[in-house]
Every structure is written in C-alpha cells, then in structure tokens.
Design a protein around this motif. Structure first.
Motif, PDB file in Angstrom:
ATOM      1  N   CYS A  25       0.511 -28.187  17.645  1.00  0.00           N
ATOM      2  CA  CYS A  25       1.411 -27.061  17.390  1.00  0.00           C
ATOM      3  C   CYS A  25       0.662 -25.748  17.584  1.00  0.00           C
ATOM      4  O   CYS A  25      -0.559 -25.697  17.423  1.00  0.00           O
ATOM      5  CB  CYS A  25       1.955 -27.132  15.963  1.00  0.00           C
ATOM      6  SG  CYS A  25       3.218 -25.889  15.665  1.00  0.00           S
ATOM      7  N   PHE A  27       1.574 -23.070  15.864  1.00  0.00           N
ATOM      8  CA  PHE A  27       1.660 -22.362  14.583  1.00  0.00           C
ATOM      9  C   PHE A  27       0.795 -23.108  13.561  1.00  0.00           C
ATOM     10  O   PHE A  27       0.408 -24.256  13.781  1.00  0.00           O
ATOM     11  CB  PHE A  27       3.104 -22.312  14.078  1.00  0.00           C
ATOM     12  CG  PHE A  27       3.965 -21.250  14.729  1.00  0.00           C
ATOM     13  CD1 PHE A  27       5.210 -20.947  14.191  1.00  0.00           C
ATOM     14  CD2 PHE A  27       3.569 -20.577  15.869  1.00  0.00           C
ATOM     15  CE1 PHE A  27       6.035 -19.979  14.782  1.00  0.00           C
ATOM     16  CE2 PHE A  27       4.378 -19.616  16.471  1.00  0.00           C
ATOM     17  CZ  PHE A  27       5.618 -19.313  15.915  1.00  0.00           C
ATOM     18  N   CYS A  29       1.731 -23.346   9.921  1.00  0.00           N
ATOM     19  CA  CYS A  29       2.546 -23.067   8.732  1.00  0.00           C
ATOM     20  C   CYS A  29       1.873 -23.598   7.474  1.00  0.00           C
ATOM     21  O   CYS A  29       1.430 -24.755   7.432  1.00  0.00           O
ATOM     22  CB  CYS A  29       3.934 -23.663   8.902  1.00  0.00           C
ATOM     23  SG  CYS A  29       4.791 -22.977  10.333  1.00  0.00           S
ATOM     24  N   GLU A  73       4.901 -29.169  17.801  1.00  0.00           N
ATOM     25  CA  GLU A  73       5.810 -28.257  18.500  1.00  0.00           C
ATOM     26  C   GLU A  73       6.051 -28.845  19.884  1.00  0.00           C
ATOM     27  O   GLU A  73       5.148 -28.819  20.750  1.00  0.00           O
ATOM     28  CB  GLU A  73       5.226 -26.849  18.620  1.00  0.00           C
ATOM     29  CG  GLU A  73       5.937 -25.934  19.575  1.00  0.00           C
ATOM     30  CD  GLU A  73       7.438 -25.823  19.376  1.00  0.00           C
ATOM     31  OE1 GLU A  73       8.171 -25.782  20.383  1.00  0.00           O
ATOM     32  OE2 GLU A  73       7.884 -25.845  18.213  1.00  0.00           O
ATOM     33  N   ASN A 101       9.732 -24.260  17.110  1.00  0.00           N
ATOM     34  CA  ASN A 101       9.464 -23.041  16.328  1.00  0.00           C
ATOM     35  C   ASN A 101       9.870 -21.783  17.113  1.00  0.00           C
ATOM     36  O   ASN A 101       9.702 -20.671  16.642  1.00  0.00           O
ATOM     37  CB  ASN A 101       7.992 -22.963  15.904  1.00  0.00           C
ATOM     38  CG  ASN A 101       7.032 -22.892  17.087  1.00  0.00           C
ATOM     39  OD1 ASN A 101       7.393 -22.426  18.168  1.00  0.00           O
ATOM     40  ND2 ASN A 101       5.816 -23.363  16.878  1.00  0.00           N
ATOM     41  N   SER A 123      13.049 -23.341  13.894  1.00  0.00           N
ATOM     42  CA  SER A 123      12.468 -23.146  12.556  1.00  0.00           C
ATOM     43  C   SER A 123      12.014 -21.706  12.377  1.00  0.00           C
ATOM     44  O   SER A 123      11.149 -21.239  13.121  1.00  0.00           O
ATOM     45  CB  SER A 123      11.274 -24.090  12.376  1.00  0.00           C
ATOM     46  OG  SER A 123      11.649 -25.413  12.690  1.00  0.00           O
ATOM     47  N   THR A 136       3.382 -18.516   8.584  1.00  0.00           N
ATOM     48  CA  THR A 136       3.037 -19.292   9.779  1.00  0.00           C
ATOM     49  C   THR A 136       1.623 -19.028  10.282  1.00  0.00           C
ATOM     50  O   THR A 136       1.152 -19.740  11.175  1.00  0.00           O
ATOM     51  CB  THR A 136       3.999 -18.932  10.925  1.00  0.00           C
ATOM     52  OG1 THR A 136       3.773 -17.556  11.275  1.00  0.00           O
ATOM     53  CG2 THR A 136       5.443 -19.147  10.534  1.00  0.00           C
TER      54      THR A 136
END
Ligand code: SF4
Length: 331
Positions: A25, A27, A29, A73, A101, A123, A136
């Motif tokens: 991913c 991000f 989070c 992601e 995302n 999201s 994030t």
C-alpha cells in the motif's frame, strides 16, 4: 461449466468473494499498519494474473456472483486494470467492484471503467487535510478528492461509496462534515466500525465508535429515515429525510451481521479465508502450482467452506486477533 453452489456447514450460501491482489500500500493508516510498513510478500509469492483468474473462475462456477478486488491498495499492483479486465469477463459474475484509497484514481479511473469495474469503494477517513494526514501519514486528501471527482464523471462508475473507519477520539469531529459531504455529492458515505485487524495489534474495544453513536450525532442535525439493509449487505443505509443523499453504517463490532454472511476471501498469496477473523487458512496456491485440476481445487474450496466459522468472536472473552492484518486480508 456450472458446479454445485457453495454452502457452508451452517446452511449459508456463499456468493461473494473478496480478492486481495497485493499486500502493498502507498498509505500508512494508523489503524492498519505501522509507519514503516510491513514485510511485503515477495513477487513469486503473489498469485499471477492467470492464477487469480483461474481461482476466481472456479469459484464463479460454484455460484460466486459478486467479486470485490482489494489490497493493500489494489491500484499499486502493476497493470491492475489488465487484471480487472480479465476478471470482469468471467461468466457468472454479476458485479465486480474495488476498494481503493483513491490516491491513483486520477490515473486509473478511465482504464478501470473500461475494464468493466462497475462499483467503487473509496476509503477516506477525514475531510480535513491535516487530520487526513494524521490518520494516513500521507498528505494526500486533495489528490484523493480530485480522483473521486474524476471518477464521478464516468456514469458507469456509480454507485460510488466513500468509507470512513470510525475510531473513538477521532471520528466524532468527522461525522457532520461527512454528512454534509454525502448531501452535497453523488457519493454514499458509510462509517465502518474499527476492527481488531491492525498491524500494531493495539486495538481496544473502547476505541470503537459505534454506528449508533454516529447516527445519533448526524440525526440530531440532519434527520435520517429508517435504515434499509438487504440480507447480504454489510451496511445499514439511511436516506436523509429531506431526500438529499444517503449515509450508511457498517457495524461489525456493535451489531455483527454474521448470520447471513455469504463471504469468502482470497489473499494475494493464494490463501482462502472463510472469515475476516479466521485463525486458519487453506492454501490454494501450492496445489495450483503443483498441477491440481479444477476439480481438485473445487474439492479444497468446498472442504474449507463447509468448515466456515459461524460468526466472529470479537466481543467474546479470549478473542484471538488473526496473525494476518487487514492490509494483507483486504477487508
Ligand atoms: S466476521 Fe466473518 S462470519 Fe462475520 S460477517 Fe464477517 S466474514 Fe462473515
């Protein structure tokens, strides 16, 4: 080739499959993974496009009708729209959706719509730039909102759902901004209760801000009609009483919806999970790479599904959090 429908040992028909196409991913989070990320799967461990297509096809032959593509992601997987196009062509699938995302939507929305993706879950946990960054660890809100707007310009892309993870001490300040967002945009906003699948394994029950609490906060300002929930959907969706949009609540902790669960999950490394909170998995990648036939795969899948958990045990004393985190399951 049609096969007998899939049923679990509790008599539930299984017709929804969620496939994690990558554990990676872009991000970080807070409620999902540590700032430094997690040890990623090696490329060879990840199912190829052809392997994914074959497993999904066998499950579609067993009555899987809806497919959701997740990650990590999914848009960080190279050539993901090509994989999406392979999967949307599988006979028997009525709907193929993705959870993203939104960071790469400006780049990929057109290709995803052309590939036949007909539903999008994006999201977004805050509509305030600094708080989005706080959650994030990415200063990406403007780009995500621009991606959403671009996506909304494709008529085929609707409905577009915007999902916000609800965490006590954070989301209270987001409830009304998101209600206004849902009233002013063609998106259906849903709040999802925080679940014990985080990379830091620090989830606590008192961090759950329940759907009922958020509903009460919104209803006090923007009255909501009673909810509608179709049996297999996870969200309770309320229309604003003045007709300006809808807002939903997914309450797996405070109002579990396991009784009519129809879901299965396939991880990026080819493990079948019969519940989001499964402590066991069935390896499909090994047999598949060892030359298993479609009938062999069917038998493996049917055996695993027959033993599917009746429900999650998040609220039970002694609950054990699965070893695999949300980022490697894909929600
Ligand atoms: S927690 Fe497990 S059994 Fe319950 S709805 Fe989710 S996947 Fe189904």
């Amino acid at each position: 080739m049609a096969r007998d429908p899939l049923h679990d040992g509790h008599g539930r028909r299984i017709s929804d499959l969620r496939v994690s196409v990558t554990d990676r991913c872009n991000f970080r989070c807070q409620y999902c993974m540590p700032a430094e990320g997690l040890p990623w799967l090696e490329r060879a461990e990840v199912l190829s496009f052809e392997e994914t297509e074959r497993l999904v096809r066998v499950m579609a032959e067993m009555g899987v009708e809806t497919l959701r593509l997740t990650g990590g992601e999914p848009l960080v997987r190279r050539d993901f729209p090509t994989l999406a196009g392979l999967l949307t062509r599988i006979p028997g699938l009525d709907e193929v959706s993705i959870t993203t995302n939104g960071f790469l939507l400006e780049r990929d929305a057109a290709a995803l719509v052309a590939a036949g993706i007909d539903r999008f879950n994006v999201s977004v946990d805050s509509l305030q730039r600094d708080r989005f960054y706080e959650q994030t660890r990415r200063d990406a809100l403007p780009r995500v909102l621009a991606g959403l707007e671009h996506l909304a310009s494709f008529p085929e892309a609707h409905p577009i759902k915007v999902n916000a993870v609800a965490i006590r001490g954070f989301t209270e300040q987001e409830a009304l901004p998101f209600a206004r967002f849902a009233r002013e945009h063609p998106y259906e906003v849903r709040f999802i209760e925080y679940m014990p699948l985080d990379g830091d394994r620090s989830w606590k029950p008192d961090q759950v801000l329940s759907g009922a609490e958020i509903h009460a906060a919104i209803h006090a300002v923007y009255p909501l009609e009673d909810a509608v929930r179709d049996p297999h959907a996870t969200a309770r969706v309320h229309r604003f009483a003045d007709g300006k949009g809808k807002i939903g609540f997914i309450n797996p902790v405070s109002e579990p919806f396991c009784d009519d669960c129809n879901r299965l999950r396939l991880t990026a490394d080819g493990r079948l999970r019969t519940c989001l909170f499964s402590l066991n998995e069935t390896d499909l990648r090994g047999p598949l790479r060892a030359g298993a036939t479609d009938d062999d795969l069917e038998a493996l899948i049917r055996g695993a599904v027959w033993a599917k958990e009746l429900k999650h045990r998040v609220n039970d004393p002694g609950f054990v959090q699965p070893a695999r985190t949300m980022s490697a399951i894909g929600g």
